[in-house]
Design a protein around this motif. Structure first.
Motif, PDB file in Angstrom:
ATOM      1  N   SER A 102     -65.965 -25.506  87.172  1.00 59.62           N
ATOM      2  CA  SER A 102     -65.188 -26.510  86.436  1.00 59.62           C
ATOM      3  C   SER A 102     -64.882 -27.760  87.244  1.00 59.62           C
ATOM      4  O   SER A 102     -64.391 -28.749  86.693  1.00 59.62           O
ATOM      5  N   TRP A 110     -65.283 -32.986  79.421  1.00 62.50           N
ATOM      6  CA  TRP A 110     -64.843 -31.638  79.038  1.00 62.50           C
ATOM      7  C   TRP A 110     -65.178 -31.316  77.583  1.00 62.50           C
ATOM      8  O   TRP A 110     -65.445 -30.164  77.237  1.00 62.50           O
ATOM      9  N   GLN A 111     -65.202 -32.337  76.716  1.00 59.50           N
ATOM     10  CA  GLN A 111     -65.460 -32.084  75.295  1.00 59.50           C
ATOM     11  C   GLN A 111     -66.902 -31.633  75.032  1.00 59.50           C
ATOM     12  O   GLN A 111     -67.192 -31.095  73.966  1.00 59.50           O
ATOM     13  N   PHE A 114     -66.170 -27.726  75.082  1.00 59.35           N
ATOM     14  CA  PHE A 114     -65.040 -27.102  74.390  1.00 59.35           C
ATOM     15  C   PHE A 114     -64.901 -27.639  72.970  1.00 59.35           C
ATOM     16  O   PHE A 114     -65.053 -28.838  72.726  1.00 59.35           O
ATOM     17  N   ILE A 116     -61.882 -27.392  70.001  1.00 58.81           N
ATOM     18  CA  ILE A 116     -60.489 -26.999  69.811  1.00 58.81           C
ATOM     19  C   ILE A 116     -60.175 -26.933  68.318  1.00 58.81           C
ATOM     20  O   ILE A 116     -60.451 -27.880  67.564  1.00 58.81           O
ATOM     21  N   VAL A 145     -58.623 -22.579  79.794  1.00 56.95           N
ATOM     22  CA  VAL A 145     -57.925 -23.032  78.592  1.00 56.95           C
ATOM     23  C   VAL A 145     -56.769 -23.966  78.968  1.00 56.95           C
ATOM     24  O   VAL A 145     -56.492 -24.937  78.248  1.00 56.95           O
ATOM     25  N   VAL A 148     -58.121 -27.586  80.136  1.00 55.79           N
ATOM     26  CA  VAL A 148     -58.454 -28.505  79.049  1.00 55.79           C
ATOM     27  C   VAL A 148     -57.243 -29.342  78.659  1.00 55.79           C
ATOM     28  O   VAL A 148     -57.341 -30.558  78.453  1.00 55.79           O
ATOM     29  N   CYS A 249     -58.918 -18.759  74.364  1.00 50.71           N
ATOM     30  CA  CYS A 249     -60.130 -19.521  74.644  1.00 50.71           C
ATOM     31  C   CYS A 249     -61.300 -18.540  74.688  1.00 50.71           C
ATOM     32  O   CYS A 249     -61.452 -17.787  75.656  1.00 50.71           O
ATOM     33  N   ARG A 256     -70.572 -22.576  75.869  1.00 47.10           N
ATOM     34  CA  ARG A 256     -69.405 -23.373  75.529  1.00 47.10           C
ATOM     35  C   ARG A 256     -68.189 -22.459  75.328  1.00 47.10           C
ATOM     36  O   ARG A 256     -68.270 -21.247  75.495  1.00 47.10           O
ATOM     37  N   TYR A 257     -67.063 -23.087  74.935  1.00 41.95           N
ATOM     38  CA  TYR A 257     -65.837 -22.343  74.659  1.00 41.95           C
ATOM     39  C   TYR A 257     -65.218 -22.836  73.358  1.00 41.95           C
ATOM     40  O   TYR A 257     -65.313 -24.021  73.012  1.00 41.95           O
ATOM     41  N   GLU A 258     -64.576 -21.895  72.672  1.00 38.84           N
ATOM     42  CA  GLU A 258     -63.873 -22.200  71.425  1.00 38.84           C
ATOM     43  C   GLU A 258     -62.394 -21.894  71.619  1.00 38.84           C
ATOM     44  O   GLU A 258     -62.021 -20.740  71.846  1.00 38.84           O
ATOM     45  N   VAL A 259     -61.562 -22.917  71.547  1.00 35.89           N
ATOM     46  CA  VAL A 259     -60.123 -22.764  71.740  1.00 35.89           C
ATOM     47  C   VAL A 259     -59.445 -22.717  70.375  1.00 35.89           C
ATOM     48  O   VAL A 259     -59.659 -23.598  69.534  1.00 35.89           O
TER      49      VAL A 259
END
Length: 338
Positions: A102, A110-111, A114, A116, A145, A148, A249, A256-259
């Motif tokens: 990171s 960052w987007q 992620f 959100i 998380v 972000v 998160c 990727r990540y889903e918050v």
């Protein structure tokens, strides 16, 4: 004999110092190397390291499989529980590899990694104006998380456990403060958090730790079993009139990540602490049931259990748990009489 006793302590100190130097060099090397690797390699390493850890950590693997049996009963076969447990190790490996990786994230990038989901943007607007207590369990990437939100100008005060090796503590502190957060030790944490929150700041806390029964703990239902968890997040919000922001998160296969932010709980000073703690947990349990591989199953979530259970009720708990009178004493009255 005295001569030998004088030598051994010096030898132990030297071995300890050399071990700390090796550990520090290894961690610093990872902090330098991992941000320079392509995303695909990070993902591959996570799967490999997680799988090796699953097979190499016999004690943790047994704990994970037993936890899954106690939490889900016959919902999953042994083969499926093994798959979920291995997945949990892989997610945990990815969490910490990504903490090192990171360092390449910025406010501008960052987007790219992620998404959100915030059902009620007004909850976030209020948190920005007043401060808030942000909580999550050991689910998915509980490290990133909070990072972000730092990039989004929500600067957290985060409580983190120190390592015995102070040099490693400094490395992890540097990584966790990358987006502007402040990391503090557990010593006098509540006072430090209250000072930060009174300045319209934000606190980031993990709420699914299993702690010994006491004044700073309460009992809640976790997958149908009683467990003992901290109440710091609830007490801070009640005393200072702040919202408790709940969310997780979740890692996705594409790197990727889903918050997901679930609810902004706004407790009143006279509300029951245990009920509020349960309300927070219920959001997290729903997420874990939907994606069980994302939770830290190798952790001992049920170290304590009530006394005076029937044999069938007793058997529902993991073998590592033990009956505790102090645990029973802080349970709701109608339940402790079981």
């Amino acid at each position: 004999m005295r001569h030998r006793n004088a030598i051994f302590p010096n030898t132990k100190r030297l071995v300890k110092k050399l071990r700390y130097l090796f550990e520090t060099a290894l961690v610093e090397s990872a902090a330098w190397l991992l941000p320079r690797l392509p995303r695909g390699i990070i993902m591959g390493l996570s799967r490999i390291i997680g799988t090796l850890a699953y097979w190499g950590d016999a004690r943790g693997r047994r704990t994970a499989l037993e936890n899954l049996r106690c939490a889900f009963g016959d919902q999953y076969s042994l083969k499926e529980r093994r798959r979920i447990a291995c997945g949990s190790y892989q997610v945990f490996a990815r969490t910490f590899l990504d903490l090192f990786w990171s360092a390449r994230l910025t406010k501008d990038t960052w987007q790219d990694f992620f998404t959100i989901h915030l059902p009620k943007p007004e909850d976030e607007d209020q948190a920005r104006q007043t401060g808030a207590v942000w909580v999550t369990p050991h689910f998915g990437n509980f490290e990133l998380v909070s990072m972000v939100w730092g990039f989004r100008d929500f600067l957290f005060t985060i409580v983190a456990q120190d390592f015995k090796n102070e040099s490693i503590t400094r490395v992890f502190k540097r990584l966790r403060q990358h987006s502007g957060h402040t990391v503090i030790s557990q010593e006098n944490a509540m006072l430090k958090l209250m000072k930060a929150l009174k300045r319209q700041g934000h606190a980031g806390l993990l709420t699914d730790l299993n702690i010994a029964p006491g004044k700073a703990a309460t009992t809640i239902q976790c997958f149908g079993l009683w467990t003992c968890v901290p109440t710091l997040h609830v007490e801070l919000a009640k005393r200072l009139g702040l919202s408790i922001m709940t969310g997780v998160c979740r890692p996705t296969p594409d790197g990727r990540y889903e918050v997901n932010i679930f609810e902004a709980i706004q407790p009143k000073p006279d509300e029951d602490t245990r009920e509020l703690t349960q309300r927070v947990w219920d959001h997290f349990e729903k997420a874990i049931r939907a994606h069980p591989e994302c939770w830290l199953w190798m952790y001992k979530h049920w170290r304590f259990r009530p006394k005076n259970l029937t044999p069938a009720e007793d058997a529902a708990y993991p073998s590592y748990s033990h009956a505790s009178g102090r645990f029973t004493a802080i349970m709701p009255v109608k339940e402790s009489a079981t």
